[in-house]
Design an enzyme around this catalytic site. Structure first.
Site, PDB file in Angstrom:
ATOM      1  N   HIS A  38       0.823  -1.206   0.000  1.00 62.83           N
ATOM      2  CA  HIS A  38       0.000   0.000   0.000  1.00 62.83           C
ATOM      3  C   HIS A  38       0.855   1.253   0.000  1.00 62.83           C
ATOM      4  CE1 HIS A  38      -4.411  -0.766   0.965  1.00 62.83           C
ATOM      5  NE2 HIS A  38      -3.916  -1.953   0.672  1.00 62.83           N
ATOM      6  N   GLU A 105      -6.241  -0.208  -6.612  1.00 63.04           N
ATOM      7  CA  GLU A 105      -7.247   0.646  -6.007  1.00 63.04           C
ATOM      8  C   GLU A 105      -6.776   2.090  -6.073  1.00 63.04           C
ATOM      9  OE1 GLU A 105      -5.592  -1.457  -3.651  1.00 63.04           O
ATOM     10  OE2 GLU A 105      -6.925  -3.197  -3.512  1.00 63.04           O
TER      11      GLU A 105
END
Length: 322
Positions: A38, A105
């Site tokens: 991330h 994402e």
């Protein structure tokens, strides 16, 4: 028998703690490990975001575990850079790395300022990146001009055996498409009926007898109240559904919409229980479905006690029945 892995969640915990806990997981009987990748956390309450590729080198040196990582090429990472990073680790630690590719994402990938596309376009971009990575792993000099541009790139440091290239899917449609080009499938826990459909779609699309991997989000604590509260506090975003997880860009906005998530909602996306026997039963059912690896993501903040409790009370019985 399914190998049971420990999931290192960089968006929740510091890299130093994750390294310490992964070493303890190896000592406690976990067979493998998996790393998230991330740039931002899902929530301001999580508040971490270490660089997973730096951490992987330390974790692979500190343990003998095989590792997997899931990344989204084509946005913050050019596929040539992912290929170089994976090839370097696989050369240093032969046979111990698999690389999963997902369509990404917005919370992580939109930081580069590129227009965030719809799912079909993201999949098309993912496929181009996967083909580039495969060609680089094979030692080819790669030039490609399409959604991704790469000019005369060649990897000079490569392992004897390239890392397994895993495709990530949660829907049957994506799983079937991945069967035609991925070396393996990774998906997330759902009802056994839905998982069987996803696996069947992957097999039907060309997956044959290729490996299948499952990532399980669970929340265990000494009391049911704490297990439930931790799931809501740390992992409410997983219950939002629809396109929210793919399209929302900021942790603050996830926190706002996650206020809508209730107890019943979180129990549909996270295995919540204080009962180790219940967790054992859930995992045994998944293992019986034929997964090669099952990676356990304890979403709550009790990481060390989770590792020790599952290492003592759950892993031995799963292995004995495997």
């Amino acid at each position: 028998m399914a190998r049971i892995g420990y999931h290192a969640s960089h968006e929740q915990f510091t890299p130093a703690n994750l390294l310490r806990w992964t070493k303890r997981a190896a000592e406690s009987g976990f067979d493998c490990a998996m790393s998230s990748d991330h740039f931002h956390p899902w929530s301001e309450r999580q508040g971490q975001s270490g660089f997973a590729w730096s951490w992987l080198g330390a974790a692979m040196e500190a343990t003998c575990l095989p590792f997997g990582i899931i990344s989204a090429p084509g946005y913050r990472y050019h596929p040539a850079i992912i290929a170089q990073g994976a090839a370097t680790l696989a050369q240093m630690y032969p046979g111990r790395l698999w690389l999963a590719l997902g369509s990404g994402e917005a919370i992580n990938e939109a930081i580069t300022g590129l227009i965030w596309p719809d799912k079909l376009e993201r999949n098309a971009r993912l496929f181009e990146c996967a083909q580039i990575i495969k060609a680089l792993f094979a030692g080819e000099t790669v030039t490609h001009r399409g959604r991704i541009t790469i000019v005369e790139a060649k990897l000079y440091t490569r392992p004897e055996q390239p890392p397994m290239l895993v495709g990530a899917a949660v829907s049957e449609r994506t799983a079937e498409w991945l069967g035609s080009w991925a070396d393996a499938l990774i998906t997330v826990q759902a009802s056994p009926e839905q998982l069987k459909k996803v696996i069947a779609a992957f097999r039907h699309g060309g997956g044959g007898q290729k490996p299948i991997i499952l990532q399980v989000a669970l929340s265990w604590a000494p009391s049911e109240e704490e297990a439930e509260a931790e799931a809501l506090h740390q992992w409410a975003a997983s219950a939002l559904g629809g396109e929210v997880n793919w399209d929302v860009r900021r942790p603050q906005d996830f926190d706002r919409v996650a206020r809508l998530v209730k107890t019943d909602d979180i129990r549909h996306s996270v295995l919540v229980s204080a009962d180790l026997g219940q967790h054992r039963a859930w995992l045994a059912e998944y293992a019986e479905m034929g997964f090669d690896e099952i990676h356990l993501h304890q979403v709550g903040r009790r990481q060390l006690s989770f590792i020790e409790a599952f290492g003592e009370h759950i892993l031995p019985s799963l292995k004995a029945n495997g």
